[in-house]
Scaffold this motif. Structure first.
Motif, PDB file in Angstrom:
ATOM      1  N   THR A   1      -2.091  -5.359  -4.276  1.00  0.00           N
ATOM      2  CA  THR A   1      -2.352  -5.281  -2.841  1.00  0.00           C
ATOM      3  C   THR A   1      -3.280  -6.371  -2.333  1.00  0.00           C
TER       4      THR A   1
ATOM      5  N   SER B   1      -7.957   1.486   2.321  1.00  0.00           N
ATOM      6  CA  SER B   1      -7.494   0.927   1.052  1.00  0.00           C
ATOM      7  C   SER B   1      -8.664   0.742   0.094  1.00  0.00           C
TER       8      SER B   1
ATOM      9  N   GLU C   1       0.829  -1.208   0.000  1.00  0.00           N
ATOM     10  CA  GLU C   1       0.000   0.000   0.000  1.00  0.00           C
ATOM     11  C   GLU C   1       0.865   1.261   0.000  1.00  0.00           C
TER      12      GLU C   1
END
Length: 106
Positions: free
Chosen positions: A105, A67, A8
């Protein structure tokens, strides 16, 4: 979790490069106020993500939700740029970032 946090952090750095590419793709179509507004939006949510990934405890607490929000905002902003620039623009190529973001991710 540490591996995801590092991923991230890399995506947050890469988001700045994509923002500059998007700015270059849309600079002919957008007025300066639209460009400034888009850059402020990117700076706020990318700054929040950068702040979150600096500390492992913060990332554990807020990282997953933030995220997901960042991915949705990335898609929304790239779509907005694509709609505004029209079909002749190469701005649709900015979707590669969203694909890399989701794949790297996960």
């Amino acid at each position: 979790m540490e591996k995801r946090r590092r991923a991230e952090r890399l995506i947050a750095l890469l988001r700045w490069v994509v923002a500059v590419l998007g700015l270059a793709a849309a600079s002919d179509v957008f007025q300066i106020t639209h460009v400034a507004a888009l850059m402020i939006i990117v700076a706020v949510y990318n700054g929040a993500m950068t702040f979150c990934v600096r500390d492992q405890a913060r990332f554990v607490k807020y990282g997953r939700r933030l995220s997901l929000v960042n991915k949705v905002l990335d898609v929304a902003l790239v779509t907005y740029v694509n709609v505004c620039t029209g079909p002749q623009s190469l701005a649709y190529l900015l979707y590669w970032f969203v694909l890399v973001n989701c794949g790297y991710t996960s």
